[in-house]
Enzyme design. Structure first.
Site, PDB file in Angstrom:
ATOM      1  N   HIS A  26       0.840  -1.196   0.000  1.00  0.00           N
ATOM      2  CA  HIS A  26       0.000   0.000   0.000  1.00  0.00           C
ATOM      3  C   HIS A  26       0.878   1.251   0.000  1.00  0.00           C
ATOM      4  O   HIS A  26       2.080   1.197   0.258  1.00  0.00           O
ATOM      5  CB  HIS A  26      -0.933  -0.007   1.215  1.00  0.00           C
ATOM      6  CG  HIS A  26      -2.295   0.526   0.929  1.00  0.00           C
ATOM      7  ND1 HIS A  26      -2.526   1.566   0.044  1.00  0.00           N
ATOM      8  CD2 HIS A  26      -3.526   0.177   1.411  1.00  0.00           C
ATOM      9  CE1 HIS A  26      -3.820   1.815  -0.002  1.00  0.00           C
ATOM     10  NE2 HIS A  26      -4.452   0.988   0.809  1.00  0.00           N
ATOM     11  N   SER A  34       2.700   4.465   1.220  1.00  0.00           N
ATOM     12  CA  SER A  34       3.384   4.572   2.516  1.00  0.00           C
ATOM     13  C   SER A  34       2.732   5.559   3.475  1.00  0.00           C
ATOM     14  O   SER A  34       3.064   5.555   4.666  1.00  0.00           O
ATOM     15  CB  SER A  34       4.846   4.957   2.288  1.00  0.00           C
ATOM     16  OG  SER A  34       5.530   3.929   1.613  1.00  0.00           O
ATOM     17  N   GLY A  82      -2.536   3.741  -9.737  1.00  0.00           N
ATOM     18  CA  GLY A  82      -1.698   4.873  -9.379  1.00  0.00           C
ATOM     19  C   GLY A  82      -1.426   5.759 -10.574  1.00  0.00           C
ATOM     20  O   GLY A  82      -2.163   5.750 -11.554  1.00  0.00           O
ATOM     21  N   SER A  83      -0.346   6.500 -10.506  1.00  0.00           N
ATOM     22  CA  SER A  83       0.010   7.418 -11.575  1.00  0.00           C
ATOM     23  C   SER A  83       0.599   6.668 -12.757  1.00  0.00           C
ATOM     24  O   SER A  83       1.065   5.525 -12.625  1.00  0.00           O
ATOM     25  CB  SER A  83       1.040   8.434 -11.072  1.00  0.00           C
ATOM     26  OG  SER A  83       2.282   7.787 -10.822  1.00  0.00           O
ATOM     27  N   GLU A 127      -4.264   0.385 -13.692  1.00  0.00           N
ATOM     28  CA  GLU A 127      -5.309   1.410 -13.653  1.00  0.00           C
ATOM     29  C   GLU A 127      -4.620   2.695 -13.230  1.00  0.00           C
ATOM     30  O   GLU A 127      -4.265   2.870 -12.075  1.00  0.00           O
ATOM     31  CB  GLU A 127      -6.419   0.996 -12.679  1.00  0.00           C
ATOM     32  CG  GLU A 127      -7.687   1.832 -12.822  1.00  0.00           C
ATOM     33  CD  GLU A 127      -7.677   3.088 -11.974  1.00  0.00           C
ATOM     34  OE1 GLU A 127      -7.359   4.179 -12.541  1.00  0.00           O
ATOM     35  OE2 GLU A 127      -7.971   3.011 -10.784  1.00  0.00           O
ATOM     36  N   LEU A 128      -4.415   3.580 -14.195  1.00  0.00           N
ATOM     37  CA  LEU A 128      -3.572   4.740 -13.974  1.00  0.00           C
ATOM     38  C   LEU A 128      -4.407   6.017 -13.928  1.00  0.00           C
ATOM     39  O   LEU A 128      -5.604   5.972 -13.676  1.00  0.00           O
ATOM     40  CB  LEU A 128      -2.480   4.779 -15.051  1.00  0.00           C
ATOM     41  CG  LEU A 128      -1.721   3.441 -15.182  1.00  0.00           C
ATOM     42  CD1 LEU A 128      -0.690   3.504 -16.295  1.00  0.00           C
ATOM     43  CD2 LEU A 128      -1.069   3.038 -13.874  1.00  0.00           C
ATOM     44  N   CYS A 186      -9.163   9.387  -9.567  1.00  0.00           N
ATOM     45  CA  CYS A 186      -8.743   9.234 -10.958  1.00  0.00           C
ATOM     46  C   CYS A 186      -9.913   9.435 -11.914  1.00  0.00           C
ATOM     47  O   CYS A 186      -9.721   9.877 -13.049  1.00  0.00           O
ATOM     48  CB  CYS A 186      -8.101   7.869 -11.162  1.00  0.00           C
ATOM     49  SG  CYS A 186      -9.085   6.484 -10.576  1.00  0.00           S
ATOM     50  N   GLU A 226      -3.195  15.855 -15.454  1.00  0.00           N
ATOM     51  CA  GLU A 226      -4.177  15.466 -14.444  1.00  0.00           C
ATOM     52  C   GLU A 226      -3.998  16.348 -13.216  1.00  0.00           C
ATOM     53  O   GLU A 226      -2.901  16.457 -12.676  1.00  0.00           O
ATOM     54  CB  GLU A 226      -4.007  13.999 -14.048  1.00  0.00           C
ATOM     55  CG  GLU A 226      -4.996  13.569 -12.975  1.00  0.00           C
ATOM     56  CD  GLU A 226      -4.859  12.108 -12.579  1.00  0.00           C
ATOM     57  OE1 GLU A 226      -5.870  11.519 -12.151  1.00  0.00           O
ATOM     58  OE2 GLU A 226      -3.746  11.563 -12.691  1.00  0.00           O
TER      59      GLU A 226
END
Length: 454
Positions: free
Chosen positions: A155, A157, A206-207, A228-229, A262, A359
């Site tokens: 996960h 931090s 994430g990114s 999945e960005l 997102c 973004e």
């Protein structure tokens, strides 16, 4: 390296966690692989019983988990309770449907009989973000475990308490030891986990920057990934839209999770005929959102999750203003304790600005004026991202036609983009690949095995 749980509403350090050594991490992964050798043999009935129990644990402790998220990453507590319920829903959904989704399929062949079976592949590593600390994990874990896989979680931090709480859910529900484990490690240790022979696949939310790194390492190791960005979702308002309704919904679409989603609407692409009306109503709706303590049930927009993230967001706003954008609302961090950024609207947004291309992971909306539906579609697709999008119109046929041309994994007509266990979720372009949720999601991490009988 220590992992710190910091309250973003106050800046207060809540708790510190020591990062595991490489040896401890490898030992836990060994334990998870050993658990898989038995878990893979369990019946769907047994997995269903346990996953249903996990849903019960989530619902019974919703207040506790929502409070953990509020304190650790600033999620408004009302939204946090909703997130916990959604996690319970996805557990129930796969408990009810996994056996059907993974039932063997008959196939034509030159043998006397042939079929396709869906077998578990082993331990899946999930690299997950902080913004939906529970939901992002459960939408991976519920299908993966119901398919007979085991899971390990790396996960973000800054949410160690949430990470440990997720492992605790499965313990409380009665799952066998080590079927799901949280790895208390930082990003620098991820490559070593991917290299571990017991890890058979990797999923990341994430990114795009993080996705490229993890996908590259996973590709080197020949391990399947689902990515999945990020997203820069268009919110297209056509000339015949119900402008009042669209503007009211737009404020929620942009500021859900304090703008840190997102699939939050990010670029509001408005046809000229209704631009002024929409902007006035949108500004009013955004300005009326309640910003404050995430533990207060009345709060609609909490703090940004970390100070560096708030300052990065403000840097994008400042760079856009320097290139000619204008502030219609907000535009600077609030002068108070914590990492609060107010609902913000930027107008006169043009190509070349961060507000047009990047973004914005916070409550900042870019409003873009276009002349007609075709230009709206062109602008909607003028982005490297392709996660979600929405179209607002009274002409459903036109809305559906335009939705079909938006380059995104999900497009909603007259509705906020959202994830739903019943619908596949994922993106195209640099928003990633692969799908989570629905029957597509559970089949991402299985061995699609052909059985042929002569």
């Amino acid at each position: 390296m220590a992992m710190e749980s910091i309250n973003p509403a106050t800046g207060e350090l809540l708790e510190t966690f020591e990062e595991w050594t490489a040896e401890k991490t490898a030992a836990v992964i060994d334990d998870v692989d050993a658990a898989w050798q038995q878990w893979r043999l369990t019946s769907f009935a047994e997995r269903t019983r346990l996953m249903k129990a996990a849903a019960v644990v989530l619902r019974q402790n919703a207040d506790e988990y929502a409070r953990t998220m509020a304190l650790e990453m600033g999620k408004p507590i009302t939204e946090g309770k909703g997130e916990v319920e959604k996690c319970a829903w996805v557990c129930d959904y796969y408990a009810d449907n996994a056996e059907k989704f993974l039932a063997p399929e008959k196939a034509e062949s030159d043998g006397s009989r042939a079929y396709v079976a869906f077998r578990p592949i082993g331990t899946v590593l999930a690299v997950m973000p902080w913004n939906f600390p529970l939901w992002q994990v459960f939408r991976f874990a519920a299908p993966a475990l119901m398919a007979g896989n085991t899971g390990v979680l790396k996960h973000s931090s800054n949410v160690p308490r949430s990470a440990l709480a997720i492992e605790e859910v499965f313990v409380r529900a009665g799952f066998p030891a080590n079927v799901f484990r949280t790895l208390m490690i930082g990003s620098s240790k991820v490559d070593a986990v991917i290299e571990n022979d017991h890890i058979k696949a990797v999923t990341l939310t994430g990114s795009d920057i993080a996705g490229r790194k993890v996908a590259a390492k996973s590709g080197q190791m020949l391990k399947k990934t689902v990515m999945e960005l990020g997203g820069s979702d268009p919110f297209i308002v056509l000339a015949d839209a119900d402008v009042e309704h669209a503007a009211a919904v737009a404020s929620r679409a942009r500021c859900i999770n304090s703008g840190q989603s997102c699939i939050a609407a990010k670029r509001f692409i408005v046809v000229d005929e209704v631009y002024d009306s929409f902007l006035a109503k949108f500004k009013s709706a955004m300005g009326n959102l309640v910003v404050g303590d995430p533990l207060d049930p009345k709060t609609q927009v909490g703090p940004q999750a970390r100070e560096d993230l708030m300052m990065e967001l403000h840097g994008q706003v400042t760079a856009s203003l320097e290139k000619g954008a204008k502030v219609a609302l907000g535009g600077a961090p609030l002068k108070q304790p914590g990492y609060f950024y107010p609902p913000t609207i930027l107008v006169d947004v043009k190509p070349g600005m961060p507000a047009y291309h990047e973004e914005f992971f916070g409550p900042v909306a870019s409003v873009i004026r276009v002349k007609d539906a075709q230009e709206a579609l062109r602008v909607a697709n003028d982005t490297p991202f392709g996660l979600g999008g929405s179209v607002w119109t009274r002409d459903i046929a036109q809305g559906e036609a335009i939705a079909g041309q938006v380059e995104a994994g999900a497009v909603f007509v007259n509705g906020i983009v959202k994830s739903d266990p019943r619908l596949p979720f994922g993106g195209v372009k640099i928003s990633g690949y692969g799908r989570e949720l629905s029957h597509y999601g559970i089949k991402e991490f299985v061995n699609i095995q052909t059985i042929w009988i002569g």
